[in-house]
Design a protein around this motif. Structure first.
Motif, PDB file in Angstrom:
ATOM      1  N   VAL A 258       0.854  -1.192   0.000  1.00 45.41           N
ATOM      2  CA  VAL A 258       0.000   0.000   0.000  1.00 45.41           C
ATOM      3  C   VAL A 258       0.886   1.237   0.000  1.00 45.41           C
ATOM      4  CG1 VAL A 258      -1.831   1.241   1.197  1.00 45.41           C
ATOM      5  CG2 VAL A 258      -1.766  -1.251   1.282  1.00 45.41           C
ATOM      6  N   THR A 259       0.699   2.099  -0.977  1.00 51.76           N
ATOM      7  CA  THR A 259       1.561   3.283  -1.085  1.00 51.76           C
ATOM      8  C   THR A 259       0.887   4.571  -0.610  1.00 51.76           C
ATOM      9  OG1 THR A 259       0.887   3.560  -3.404  1.00 51.76           O
ATOM     10  CG2 THR A 259       2.899   2.299  -2.981  1.00 51.76           C
ATOM     11  N   ASN A 260      -0.464   4.564  -0.518  1.00 53.90           N
ATOM     12  CA  ASN A 260      -1.146   5.735   0.043  1.00 53.90           C
ATOM     13  C   ASN A 260      -2.504   5.308   0.606  1.00 53.90           C
ATOM     14  OD1 ASN A 260      -3.393   6.287  -2.050  1.00 53.90           O
ATOM     15  ND2 ASN A 260      -1.546   6.176  -3.324  1.00 53.90           N
TER      16      ASN A 260
ATOM     17  N   ARG B 202      -5.410   6.436   0.156  1.00 52.19           N
ATOM     18  CA  ARG B 202      -6.536   6.422  -0.793  1.00 52.19           C
ATOM     19  C   ARG B 202      -6.758   5.023  -1.380  1.00 52.19           C
ATOM     20  NH1 ARG B 202      -3.908  11.231  -1.580  1.00 52.19           N
ATOM     21  NH2 ARG B 202      -5.149  13.115  -1.230  1.00 52.19           N
ATOM     22  N   GLN B 203      -5.678   4.253  -1.517  1.00 50.26           N
ATOM     23  CA  GLN B 203      -5.813   2.875  -1.995  1.00 50.26           C
ATOM     24  C   GLN B 203      -6.642   2.051  -1.018  1.00 50.26           C
ATOM     25  OE1 GLN B 203      -1.620   1.915  -2.344  1.00 50.26           O
ATOM     26  NE2 GLN B 203      -1.665   2.179  -4.567  1.00 50.26           N
ATOM     27  N   LEU B 204      -6.422   2.263   0.279  1.00 50.49           N
ATOM     28  CA  LEU B 204      -7.184   1.542   1.303  1.00 50.49           C
ATOM     29  C   LEU B 204      -8.656   1.925   1.249  1.00 50.49           C
ATOM     30  CD1 LEU B 204      -4.879   1.733   4.462  1.00 50.49           C
ATOM     31  CD2 LEU B 204      -5.326  -0.266   3.042  1.00 50.49           C
ATOM     32  N   ILE B 205      -8.914   3.222   1.121  1.00 52.12           N
ATOM     33  CA  ILE B 205     -10.297   3.709   1.079  1.00 52.12           C
ATOM     34  C   ILE B 205     -11.033   3.140  -0.128  1.00 52.12           C
ATOM     35  CG2 ILE B 205     -11.713   5.793   0.765  1.00 52.12           C
ATOM     36  CD1 ILE B 205      -9.617   7.290   2.479  1.00 52.12           C
ATOM     37  N   ALA B 206     -10.348   3.119  -1.276  1.00 52.07           N
ATOM     38  CA  ALA B 206     -10.962   2.581  -2.498  1.00 52.07           C
ATOM     39  C   ALA B 206     -11.196   1.079  -2.355  1.00 52.07           C
ATOM     40  CB  ALA B 206     -10.074   2.872  -3.694  1.00 52.07           C
ATOM     41  N   LYS B 207     -10.221   0.370  -1.801  1.00 54.80           N
ATOM     42  CA  LYS B 207     -10.331  -1.078  -1.651  1.00 54.80           C
ATOM     43  C   LYS B 207     -11.464  -1.458  -0.697  1.00 54.80           C
ATOM     44  CE  LYS B 207      -7.544  -5.193  -0.684  1.00 54.80           C
ATOM     45  NZ  LYS B 207      -6.231  -5.698  -0.234  1.00 54.80           N
TER      46      LYS B 207
END
Length: 326
Positions: A223-225, A227-232
Motif C-alpha cells: 500500500v503506497t497511500n 486512498r488505496q485503502l479507502i478505495a479497496k
C-alpha cells in the motif's frame, strides 16, 4: 512497470475447467485451449515459453493455481480485476462474447496498458484469509439457525426435538466461531505483532479490528497511500450529477471489502467520541448539516488514513500529531 514492446503477451481467459489462450505467432493471432490443471499448464508453457508475459483476470479462485505455477516457472504474471477488462472492452466498443474473444481482449489489454506484475501473497495472509472466510460462513449459518429458532418459538405447536437440535447446532457453531477467531487473531499477532500494537493505539480500534485491517491490507506491504485503502474498502465517495438537472446524492462505491467496511462502521461510533481527529471531523460535518451516516463514513475514512500513517511511520497514535490525526 510498462510492458516491453518486444515481449510476447499471452491473454488467458480462465474458467473452472479450461483455459482459453490467445497469443501472437509470426504476427498472426493464435488460439489455444487447455485444461485448467497441471497438464494444461505444462502445455501452455511448452507452447508459449517462460519469457512471455501472461495476463489473466482474477476469476474467483480458478486463476490461482495457474498464476502460482507460472510464477514458479519464472514467468511474469499480471492479474487484472475483471471489471477493468470489462470496461476496456466497452471502451473499444467490443461486440459479442466468447472465451476466445475474451482471451484476445485480455492480450490486447496487456500489450497496450501499463501493468503491475503479480506476486504471490505471504503464506500467513493466505491462511488467515481462509480462516476469515470460514468464520464468515459459520456466522451466516449461525444467523440462519437463530432465525429458525425464533420462527419455531412462534409456532403454536413446537417439536422439542427440533428445538433441541437447533440449540445444539447453535452451540457448536458458536464454539467453532470462537475458536477460529482466537486462532486467526493469534496467527496475525505472531506475524504482525508490532503493527497490531501500533494500530491498537488508535482510539476506536481494538486488537481484533487491528488484525482484520492488517489482513485486509495484506500487512500494508504493497500500500503506497491511504486512498488505496479507502478505495479497496469501497468507501470512496461517488458523485451522481449531470448538467443542471441531475443532482443525485453522493454515495460510497461499496465495491470491495464489505467485511472491513462494516467493522470500521461499528468502530466509528466509538471513534467519534474518543478519537480527537474523528470527533472534530464528525462534529464539523454534522454542524454543516450532513446526516449522521455520512459523517460516520467520513470517520471510517479518517480511521483508514490514520491506520496507514501510523503503520508506515511506526509512530503510535498521538492526538497532537498533525501529520497523523489531521
Amino acid at each position: 512497470m510498462a510492458t516491453s514492446v518486444k515481449q510476447k503477451v499471452i491473454g488467458i481467459d480462465v474458467s473452472k475447467d479450461s483455459l482459453a489462450i490467445c497469443h501472437l505467432a509470426e504476427e498472426k493471432v493464435q488460439h489455444l485451449e487447455t485444461e485448467n490443471n497441471q497438464t494444461g499448464f505444462k502445455q501452455l508453457i511448452k507452447q508459449c515459453g517462460t519469457e512471455s508475459l501472461y495476463v489473466m483476470e482474477a476469476t474467483g479462485i480458478y486463476y490461482l493455481q495457474l498464476a502460482y505455477y507460472l510464477h514458479e516457472q519464472g514467468a511474469q504474471v499480471v492479474v487484472v480485476n475483471p471489471v477493468i477488462i470489462k470496461r476496456y472492452i466497452q471502451m473499444h466498443l467490443g461486440k459479442g462474447k466468447s472465451d476466445k474473444k475474451d482471451a484476445q481482449w485480455i492480450r490486447r489489454y496487456g500489450e497496450q496498458t501499463q501493468v503491475a506484475f503479480w506476486q504471490p501473497e505471504e503464506q500467513v495472509i493466505v491462511e488467515c484469509r481462509q480462516l476469515e472466510q470460514v468464520i464468515e460462513q459459520l456466522i451466516k449459518q449461525k444467523t440462519m439457525i437463530i432465525n429458525s429458532l425464533e420462527a419455531l418459538e412462534r409456532q403454536p405447536v413446537k417439536s422439542q426435538l427440533a428445538a433441541k437440535s437447533l440449540k445444539q447446532t447453535l452451540m457448536t457453531l458458536e464454539k467453532q466461531i470462537k475458536q477460529l477467531e482466537e486462532q486467526l487473531l493469534d496467527n496475525l499477532e505472531k506475524a504482525f505483532a508490532q503493527e497490531i500494537k501500533l494500530l491498537s493505539s488508535i482510539p476506536g480500534i481494538g486488537r481484533k479490528t487491528a488484525g482484520m485491517l492488517l489482513l485486509f491490507a495484506e500487512g500494508f506491504r504493497n500500500v503506497t497511500n491511504y486512498r488505496q485503502l479507502i478505495a479497496k474498502a469501497g468507501l470512496s465517495p461517488r458523485e451522481y450529477t449531470s448538467g443542471s438537472s441531475i443532482r443525485g446524492k453522493v454515495r460510497i462505491t461499496k465495491m470491495g471489502g464489505s467485511l472491513i467496511r462494516s467493522k470500521l462502521f461499528m468502530c466509528s461510533f466509538s471513534a467519534k467520541k474518543s478519537n480527537a481527529a474523528c470527533k472534530a471531523l464528525y462534529e464539523r460535518l454534522v454542524a454543516k448539516g450532513k446526516n449522521g451516516k455520512v459523517a460516520l463514513i467520513a470517520v471510517c475514512n479518517k480511521l483508514l488514513k490514520q491506520a496507514f500513517a501510523i503503520v508506515k511511520s511506526s509512530i503510535p497514535y498521538r492526538p497532537d500529531f498533525a501529520n497523523i490525526s489531521a
